[in-house]
Design a protein around this motif. Structure first.
Motif, PDB file in Angstrom:
ATOM      1  N   ASP A  55     -23.376  41.916  41.177  1.00 37.53           N
ATOM      2  CA  ASP A  55     -24.970  42.253  41.217  1.00 37.53           C
ATOM      3  C   ASP A  55     -25.570  41.274  41.703  1.00 37.53           C
ATOM      4  OD1 ASP A  55     -24.814  45.118  40.139  1.00 37.53           O
ATOM      5  OD2 ASP A  55     -23.758  43.987  38.347  1.00 37.53           O
ATOM      6  N   LEU A  76     -19.143  50.455  43.052  1.00 35.44           N
ATOM      7  CA  LEU A  76     -19.675  49.251  43.443  1.00 35.44           C
ATOM      8  C   LEU A  76     -20.758  49.568  44.490  1.00 35.44           C
ATOM      9  CD1 LEU A  76     -16.801  46.633  43.781  1.00 35.44           C
ATOM     10  CD2 LEU A  76     -18.931  46.355  42.339  1.00 35.44           C
ATOM     11  N   ARG A  79     -23.833  50.778  42.822  1.00 37.70           N
ATOM     12  CA  ARG A  79     -24.740  49.734  42.335  1.00 37.70           C
ATOM     13  C   ARG A  79     -25.364  49.013  43.360  1.00 37.70           C
ATOM     14  NH1 ARG A  79     -20.060  47.003  38.853  1.00 37.70           N
ATOM     15  NH2 ARG A  79     -21.358  45.215  39.272  1.00 37.70           N
ATOM     16  N   GLU A  82     -28.285  51.003  44.673  1.00 40.91           N
ATOM     17  CA  GLU A  82     -29.525  51.145  43.659  1.00 40.91           C
ATOM     18  C   GLU A  82     -30.045  49.516  43.757  1.00 40.91           C
ATOM     19  OE1 GLU A  82     -27.152  51.922  40.328  1.00 40.91           O
ATOM     20  OE2 GLU A  82     -27.605  54.102  40.460  1.00 40.91           O
ATOM     21  N   ALA A  83     -29.513  48.664  44.123  1.00 38.47           N
ATOM     22  CA  ALA A  83     -29.982  47.117  44.342  1.00 38.47           C
ATOM     23  C   ALA A  83     -30.770  47.134  45.527  1.00 38.47           C
ATOM     24  CB  ALA A  83     -28.924  46.382  44.322  1.00 38.47           C
TER      25      ALA A  83
END
Length: 294
Positions: A55, A76, A79, A82-83
């Motif tokens: 992250d 992954l 994630r 989403e970042a």
């Protein structure tokens, strides 16, 4: 564009890493891997920092390139999207439709671009052939056979890959076969799958919504002398055979980087993005459901 690399195995080492490090429009800002020692070694070879936390790498990036087993890749990728990271993923994007849909949904929610590295569509000679054939109507019959000696006595760096040993050629090279057949013959209306031959060999018969049909034989278990890739389509235009791929994978991957940069900057989705990859996963999952345990 600031890229992070996820993965430290042979594919990342031979293809993703060198292509990203050499690309003039990319800043490779870091490497993350499941084994910290391998990430440190990979990062040192590429002249970039290792990251202990994925992250944290996402937060430092505009995009990520992933060279990991599909069921590690999928969560992954969610994630990373989403970042706010654009995604350059490997095939298959996942091995269950549910996981593939989660990646697609995350991309749509975040509004990020995605490209999935279906190698033939990013290698000049084969990509040109596929574009030309897609512009010709009426293909009636297709065939795509991927036969490799990864488990058949060849000296392959991928022979020790746990996920390839578990999932076999169906999931490793099946996406390549479908990346030829689906764009030329259309969406799949039905699939029949059987095991036959040595090792992990699988035979597929596809019925396409266009009325066309196709077959595919997939194996990582043939001897080196029996290995090869062949594909063809037949119709009113005659018989068209897939040419040999001439570029090394790192050069093709650089073209995939170009495609992601273009999709991110233009806002125009790439045809071989997570939506296409989700379709491939769905077809292969249905095929797998028909097979007895290996």
């Amino acid at each position: 564009m600031r890229f992070g690399l996820l993965g430290t195995g042979p594919w990342a080492d031979r293809t993703h890493g060198p292509a990203l490090a050499a690309h003039e429009d990319v800043e490779l800002v870091g490497v993350w891997g499941r084994r910290p020692d391998a990430a440190e070694a990979q990062a040192a070879r590429l002249g970039t920092p290792p990251y202990a936390d994925a992250d944290a790498l996402f937060a430092a990036c505009d995009a990520v390139a992933v060279a990991l087993p599909p069921d590690v890749q999928a969560p992954l990728a969610v994630r990373a999207a989403e970042a706010g990271c654009h995604l350059l993923l490997d095939k298959p994007v996942a091995t269950t439709p549910e996981a593939a849909r989660e990646v697609t949904a995350a991309v749509e929610r975040a509004g990020v671009a995605s490209v999935v590295f279906f190698t033939l569509h990013f290698s000049d000679v084969t990509a040109r052939w596929l574009r030309e054939r897609a512009g010709e109507d009426g293909w009636q019959v297709g065939r795509a056979d991927w036969l490799s000696p990864v488990f058949g006595g060849g000296e392959s760096p991928y022979a020790a890959s746990p996920w390839r040993r578990e999932k076999g050629a169906l999931w490793d090279v099946g996406p390549h076969a479908l990346s030829v057949l689906l764009p030329l013959l259309g969406a799949v209306a039905g699939v029949t799958a059987v095991r036959g031959g040595v090792g992990d060999t699988v035979h597929l018969v596809l019925r396409h919504e266009s009325g066309a049909s196709s077959t595919s034989t997939l194996s990582h278990s043939v001897t080196p002398s029996a290995a090869g890739v062949t594909a063809e389509v037949r119709g009113p235009a005659g018989v068209a055979a897939l040419p040999s791929r001439e570029e090394d994978p790192a050069t093709a991957f650089a073209h995939a980087v170009d495609a992601l940069l273009s999709a991110a900057r233009s806002g125009t989705p790439h045809p071989y993005d997570v939506h296409f990859a989700e379709t491939v996963t769905t077809v292969l999952h249905e095929a797998e459901s028909q097979l007895p345990p290996a």
